[in-house]
Design a protein around this motif. Sequence first.
Motif, PDB file in Angstrom:
ATOM      1  N   TYR A 168      -4.818  -6.084   7.006  1.00  0.00           N
ATOM      2  CA  TYR A 168      -6.105  -5.636   6.465  1.00  0.00           C
ATOM      3  C   TYR A 168      -6.794  -6.788   5.740  1.00  0.00           C
ATOM      4  O   TYR A 168      -6.144  -7.707   5.235  1.00  0.00           O
ATOM      5  CB  TYR A 168      -5.905  -4.452   5.523  1.00  0.00           C
ATOM      6  N   ASP A 169      -8.112  -6.726   5.656  1.00  0.00           N
ATOM      7  CA  ASP A 169      -8.872  -7.789   5.003  1.00  0.00           C
ATOM      8  C   ASP A 169      -8.573  -7.858   3.510  1.00  0.00           C
ATOM      9  O   ASP A 169      -8.522  -8.936   2.920  1.00  0.00           O
ATOM     10  CB  ASP A 169     -10.374  -7.575   5.207  1.00  0.00           C
ATOM     11  N   ASN A 170      -8.448  -6.694   2.892  1.00  0.00           N
ATOM     12  CA  ASN A 170      -8.146  -6.633   1.465  1.00  0.00           C
ATOM     13  C   ASN A 170      -7.451  -5.298   1.183  1.00  0.00           C
ATOM     14  O   ASN A 170      -7.169  -4.534   2.123  1.00  0.00           O
ATOM     15  CB  ASN A 170      -9.410  -6.797   0.613  1.00  0.00           C
ATOM     16  N   PHE A 171      -7.196  -5.014  -0.081  1.00  0.00           N
ATOM     17  CA  PHE A 171      -6.419  -3.825  -0.427  1.00  0.00           C
ATOM     18  C   PHE A 171      -7.217  -2.533  -0.300  1.00  0.00           C
ATOM     19  O   PHE A 171      -6.628  -1.443  -0.291  1.00  0.00           O
ATOM     20  CB  PHE A 171      -5.876  -3.961  -1.862  1.00  0.00           C
ATOM     21  N   VAL A 172      -8.542  -2.599  -0.210  1.00  0.00           N
ATOM     22  CA  VAL A 172      -9.342  -1.377  -0.228  1.00  0.00           C
ATOM     23  C   VAL A 172      -8.925  -0.433   0.897  1.00  0.00           C
ATOM     24  O   VAL A 172      -8.662   0.757   0.657  1.00  0.00           O
ATOM     25  CB  VAL A 172     -10.852  -1.690  -0.140  1.00  0.00           C
ATOM     26  N   GLU A 173      -8.845  -0.945   2.114  1.00  0.00           N
ATOM     27  CA  GLU A 173      -8.475  -0.078   3.239  1.00  0.00           C
ATOM     28  C   GLU A 173      -7.070   0.484   3.050  1.00  0.00           C
ATOM     29  O   GLU A 173      -6.836   1.690   3.229  1.00  0.00           O
ATOM     30  CB  GLU A 173      -8.557  -0.854   4.554  1.00  0.00           C
TER      31      GLU A 173
END
Length: 560
Positions: A212-217
């Motif tokens: 994932y690009d960052n932790f949000v997903e």
Amino acid sequence: MKFKEMPYERVDLKEKKVQFEALMKEFANAKSGEAQFEVHKKYYKISGEIDTMITIAKIRHDIDTADDFYEAEQNYYDEIEPEIIEMNVMYARQMYESPYRSYLEEKIGTVAFKNIELHIKSFDKKLIPLKQKENMLTTAYDKLIASAEIDWEGETLNLSLLRKYLTHKDREVRQKAYAKYSAFFEANGEELDSIYDQLVKNRTKQAKELGYDNFVELGYYRVMRNCYGKDMVENFRKQVKEYFVPFAEKLHEQRKKRLGIEKLSCKDENVYFANGNPDPIGTPEEIMNRAQSMYGELSKETKEFFDFMSDHELFDVLGRKKKRAGGYMTYLPDYGSPFIFANFNGTSGDINVITHECGHAFQGYLSGKDPIKEHADITMETAEIHSMSMEFFTEPWMDKFFGDRTEDYLSMHLEEAATFIPYGCMVDEFQHIVYENPEMTPLERHNAWKQLEKEYRPHLDYTGFPYFEKGGFWQKQPHIYDDPFYYIDYCIAQICAFQFKIRMDENYQEAWNSYLKLCTLSASDFFTNMLKEVGLDSPFDDGCVKKIVEKLETSYIDLS
């Protein structure tokens, strides 16, 4: 069985792994959906045993964070929890890929299989060391907050017990209390920044490991966002900024006039009347007895529930030194027992807790009777509707707790509920900013919080409290450290609870029947579908927030 009598035995990870391996082999060899479902019932038993022991240890650790035995047990579970998650995910994946999935889905529901998909997307064996470290960090934060020893006129208080002075009717007392409160965070600011910095980088690394690009997903998967996503949440926050923030500011202006002050300081933030907030009447024991009487009168279902909780001593609500801050409801599967943990401190918050957490526990008690255990796996925004709506459904009995200040309490409670929504949305937006920009420095995070305060709570002044003035207030919010992206669920749920409030003032029994239906639906359907089924508007729909604000302004709040 009473909680104090429940036996505890440390979960033997090696033994449970053997049991899971045997279970998965039996599941794989089953020749029909019916046979696999019979194996699945054995999974309920094994997982229930594990969850019960972990929960007993957690409660007893939280009751006394200085207890060496249960501190060691908590540390043990922090270490092995990721491996337990791995076992559960491996078994869940086997169900997900079963040739008899259609039969299993018919038995346990489509929601359960969507949740399995999210569990699979949010975990991999390679995350275990990172998740172990994450658990250690959240436990360190909780212990640091619980360790507060604040001298108050010769008495030593923790942060929970200090609260009654933070809301004292005398502004000078509040000033003194707030200075001590702020001083604790300033003294521990470097450590609080360090813990959070490590958590952000740890969670970001977990997300990167999963692609994932960052932790949000990943964060959304972890909190089981199974029927809505980031864009819908962002649109909800946008509606709150447009409609609820101006409404809340009117309420704060009204409160300022009521208090007779020129400017609202943070030390005035939870104070609603010049003669002080209404406090509950009587001892904690008397409050609990009145609560039992209240739930006995509300409905036959709530009577059965509260009598069960009382008979089995499933409450620990007295504030004590070394006790973890905050309150929660949890569940002991092997005993079909909810448990309520809280910190009474002599303020109206005691009543909020006993109504809020009993809303959770009541639903947990009902869902515990459902043989399909997945139906108890409710998402948090649904869970918070149960609790926040129960706060409103118990209003007809508030005279038992507040006597001649009942009307003050009711108006205060409504204002608290309404003004919370901007704060809760601010916490959520802050977390999105942080996890979309994980390389931010602690100073940049504090500055981001300061900017959001201007957007969501422009009335508030931190002058005289330097640590909060520089943007450190968020560090008192355990959800930001312990449960990322959970907090918006309170706001979504509060909008739904207000809808129940509006309906119950028109037809109490009809509203209660709708609420009871929602509780019994549990997780048998998706959140947005269940709202429609019980006659509530979705907070994500354009116009929903505006309509509720208009109702509150015209029907319940005097803004003259």
